[in-house]
Write a protein that holds these residues in place. Sequence first.
Motif, PDB file in Angstrom:
ATOM      1  N   VAL A   1      49.609  42.240  52.292  1.00  0.00           N
ATOM      2  CA  VAL A   1      48.336  42.236  51.883  1.00  0.00           C
ATOM      3  C   VAL A   1      48.598  42.709  50.771  1.00  0.00           C
ATOM      4  CG1 VAL A   1      46.165  42.397  51.672  1.00  0.00           C
ATOM      5  CG2 VAL A   1      47.070  41.471  53.865  1.00  0.00           C
ATOM      6  N   LEU A   2      48.464  44.641  50.146  1.00  0.00           N
ATOM      7  CA  LEU A   2      48.896  45.183  49.068  1.00  0.00           C
ATOM      8  C   LEU A   2      50.151  44.039  48.226  1.00  0.00           C
ATOM      9  CD1 LEU A   2      47.790  47.781  47.819  1.00  0.00           C
ATOM     10  CD2 LEU A   2      50.803  48.396  48.910  1.00  0.00           C
TER      11      LEU A   2
ATOM     12  N   VAL B   1      48.030  41.467  46.701  1.00  0.00           N
ATOM     13  CA  VAL B   1      46.536  41.662  45.386  1.00  0.00           C
ATOM     14  C   VAL B   1      46.681  42.118  44.134  1.00  0.00           C
ATOM     15  CG1 VAL B   1      44.655  43.370  45.144  1.00  0.00           C
ATOM     16  CG2 VAL B   1      45.133  42.440  47.425  1.00  0.00           C
ATOM     17  N   PHE B   2      48.545  43.272  44.201  1.00  0.00           N
ATOM     18  CA  PHE B   2      48.684  42.856  43.329  1.00  0.00           C
ATOM     19  C   PHE B   2      49.474  42.561  42.576  1.00  0.00           C
ATOM     20  CE2 PHE B   2      48.776  47.578  44.571  1.00  0.00           C
ATOM     21  CZ  PHE B   2      47.569  48.080  43.607  1.00  0.00           C
TER      22      PHE B   2
ATOM     23  N   ILE C   1      46.540  39.899  41.100  1.00  0.00           N
ATOM     24  CA  ILE C   1      46.377  40.344  39.142  1.00  0.00           C
ATOM     25  C   ILE C   1      47.196  40.387  38.018  1.00  0.00           C
ATOM     26  CG2 ILE C   1      45.864  43.066  38.700  1.00  0.00           C
ATOM     27  CD1 ILE C   1      44.118  43.547  40.672  1.00  0.00           C
TER      28      ILE C   1
ATOM     29  N   THR D   1      39.085  38.743  37.484  1.00  0.00           N
ATOM     30  CA  THR D   1      40.680  39.168  38.637  1.00  0.00           C
ATOM     31  C   THR D   1      40.004  39.628  40.075  1.00  0.00           C
ATOM     32  OG1 THR D   1      41.689  39.584  36.931  1.00  0.00           O
ATOM     33  CG2 THR D   1      42.031  40.067  38.188  1.00  0.00           C
TER      34      THR D   1
ATOM     35  N   SER E   1      40.866  39.133  43.905  1.00  0.00           N
ATOM     36  CA  SER E   1      41.591  39.546  44.869  1.00  0.00           C
ATOM     37  C   SER E   1      40.304  40.351  45.762  1.00  0.00           C
ATOM     38  CB  SER E   1      41.835  41.505  43.688  1.00  0.00           C
ATOM     39  OG  SER E   1      41.294  41.393  42.679  1.00  0.00           O
TER      40      SER E   1
END
Lengths: 310, 300
Positions: free
Chosen positions: A233-234, A237-238, A241, A293, A297
């Motif tokens: 998940v981390l 998200v990055f 973005i 953005t 996210s």
Amino acid sequence: MSTQTTARGRNPGARQTGSPPRRRTHHARALAVLVVPFFALFTLFYLLPIGYAVFRSFRTVEREGTFGPATEVFGGLTQYEQVFASDAFWASLGRVALFGIVQVPVMLGLALVLALLIDSPLVRGKRFYRLAFFAPYAVPGVIAAIMWGFLYSPSLSPFSAVTSNVPLLGGGMVLWAIANVVTWVYVGYNMLIIYSALQAIPGEIYEAARIDGAGQLRIAWSVKVPLVVPALVLTGVFSIIGTLQLLTEPQVFRSFTTSVSSTFTPNLVVYTTSTVPNFNLAAAFSVVLALLTFVLSFVFLRLTQRKAFQ
Amino acid sequence: MSILTRTDGYGPTTARESRGVRERPMSRLVAFVIMGAFTLYFLVPIWWLAVASTKSRGQFTSSAGLWFADFHLWDNLTFLFTYGGGVYLRWLGNAVIYAGVGALLGTLLASMCGYALAKYLFRGRDLLFNIILGGVLVPVTALALPLFLIFSAVDMTNTYWSVFLPSLVSPFGVYLARIYAAASVPDELLEAARLDGSGEVRTFFTVSVRLMAPALVTIFLFQFVTIWNNFFLPLVMLSDDRLYPVTLGLYAWNSQTNAVPELRTAVIVGAFVAIVPLILAFLGLQRFWRGGLAAGGVKA
């Protein structure tokens, strides 16, 4: 460690009387010294610019007659009307959306498979592979794009047998050529995030699965993957973005090919608008992009977290 | 499917054992082929850059791309460092100032703030932390134009400060520092230092910083990469090429290669010279990366 023992060696009760009020003032001064420098810069170079960009996005330039002096006035939603009417901006958003839908799953899937392989007993020389896969992350985006630009070019590439027949820098392929550059740089980085999550899983869990007769593939799919979902998940998200903010690679590719227009990605639209110069409109583009953005996210986090806990 | 039964080799019956012996090398081989293919994918471009930077201009197009031809590295380096009055060396120096000094000071500021957020209870602490956490989600590219607008409002674009000062701020560093400080600096130790008459700030610099040292390296690395990779900010901010960091300089050269073909050599050698120290430093410090990444993963 030595500091701890010497500190404890002293008489602990000596100064306790009457210290609470004094300690509070000490803390206030300490807080000022420790927190204020960062927060002052954070305010000046994060909060203030964002606020100012929002402010500028509501301004508009007015002229008296055709050649009269230009003055800036409050323009309400004038700039935002232009943003929503800008076909180039929405086309660029569609382009990065397509890019993200394909590139992010491919990159994260690859990172996951490589992390699982390095973590499995099947692979010898784990250290070497970790280093080799991570090395591209040390290459800055500009240099990675220049390097791949040469590798793609029909005449200069060492793989010219391929590149002179397949137009990798042509209009239809260039988006995926850029996707490959981004993947090349970031797979190793994402792999390391997932790998450190795998390393944090206690060994007994595998023992239990093995006693139950699970093979490596089964352990990977049913035990390891669910446990590294937070890491996925981390990285997700990055990556989202990063995709929406794509700028460096396409901007560099503009030197190699004419297929990358000056409005290829949303950030290129912002940059091109600011070089016109039309700062108020560029600010409005920036604000809309930042909001998109943020929303995307946030939605992604909500969706995946719900899934993870079902 | 064969991999599924691989560990059956541990089973008691001889039939299973023999199957395990036969299949284990098979799945090892598959894993080896996958890992080998990706090693090539990740390293061949860097290898190509290394080889290409040793070639003269003629050999660059005429010889096989992935192996050495004539060895022109020294000539190429001389050309790189003397072209345009030695501006490349200046770009390297600028990059060291922006990314190296910037990350060093930024790490100090972020660790002080993160430490205070972890170790002191004060009014508005959670609000402050949440604002900074929101900053983690704001990518540096989204800030470039707003920063340009602010700096042009005070007429300070196209200066060292316009790139250096914004680079000092690392919300992610504060976040990491807070996690590490909470985990590695015990409250009893701070209490003991207090009883010894050490001031809070002095305790931070003499005791806590040492306990947080591995975290500080991690924060430094993350911030260094963020600044080094930040292309948009110097692109909009700087017009004087003597202020460029090396990435922007190489980009500028690369966009002139159609008009000035000999610049291609400078771009390739310059790219190689810029990444070699970085790759070595990255690989040498990898354990700090993993520490930081593991902590970052807690967030999600």
